[in-house]
Design an enzyme around this catalytic site. Sequence first.
Site, short mmCIF file in Angstrom:
data_model
loop_
_atom_site.label_atom_id
_atom_site.label_comp_id
_atom_site.label_asym_id
_atom_site.label_seq_id
_atom_site.Cartn_x
_atom_site.Cartn_y
_atom_site.Cartn_z
N ASP A 51 77.72 -33.98 -6.75
CA ASP A 51 78.71 -33.18 -7.47
C ASP A 51 78.47 -33.21 -8.97
O ASP A 51 77.68 -34.01 -9.47
CB ASP A 51 80.12 -33.71 -7.18
CG ASP A 51 80.56 -33.48 -5.74
OD1 ASP A 51 80.01 -32.56 -5.09
OD2 ASP A 51 81.43 -34.23 -5.26
N TYR A 109 74.91 -44.86 -1.79
CA TYR A 109 75.59 -44.60 -3.06
C TYR A 109 76.16 -45.90 -3.62
O TYR A 109 76.44 -46.84 -2.87
CB TYR A 109 76.74 -43.62 -2.88
CG TYR A 109 76.35 -42.17 -2.75
CD1 TYR A 109 76.31 -41.34 -3.87
CD2 TYR A 109 76.05 -41.62 -1.51
CE1 TYR A 109 75.97 -39.99 -3.75
CE2 TYR A 109 75.71 -40.28 -1.38
CZ TYR A 109 75.68 -39.47 -2.50
OH TYR A 109 75.34 -38.14 -2.39
#
Length: 250
Positions: A51, A109
């Site tokens: 994002d 992540y």
Amino acid sequence: MRYFIDLAYLGTAYHGWQIQPEAVSVQQVLQEALSKILQQNIEVVGAGRTDAGVHATQMYAHFDADLNCDEKTLQFKLNSFLPKDISIRQLFKVQSQAHARFDACSRSYEYHIVNFKDPFKIDLAYYLLKQPDIEKMNHAAAMLKDYTNFKCFSKSRTDVKTYNCNITAAFWEQSKDELIFHITADRFLRNMVRAIVGTLLDIGLGKNSVEFLKEILKSEDRSMAGTSVPAHGLYLTRIEYPKTALFDGL
């Protein structure tokens, strides 16, 4: 021939990885750089999406081209041409069937949090004034591995066919001055990691109980989960591929 690129980028200046209308993305900048250097129309396919504002210490992408130089020379030219917040760490030939996105078997992540105002991490970590209970958050994080449907952590407007993900690791650690959340899965939904972190922080800060996480997961309702944490604390850190001859450079 098909080539893989191992790259890293600081996401602050970009509207995510994927090409967007009226916005600058990492994919767009990389694609334009390759096309100019190779004097060909190059299309770059990434291993996934990040994002706006999210960083990557490792992202893989592939492209097809007939090179007019060796891989090391192209890597040097790309790093010279690209802006300072995108770095090519490796560039290598793979088999023509290898696919950066579809062949990836896991993605990892990290989410970084600091508990004091640090001017050197203003765009690199989330400043959280209160200290959450790490033990409670780790207890809750471990429960994520018992579930597969994560619709409650996905953006409501998305075109995915399934909300199932296989989470193989999820835990918090205190590392010097940072609190870091680690998570690995075969795939992630849009906004999923940031929503998970926000939900776990609600538990760590005493707003919800550990057991309430089960109700959130069973609900499949995004409104039940916590608020998404800011993008600038999130990093894509590792992408793994099968150990086959398709990926000789990995």
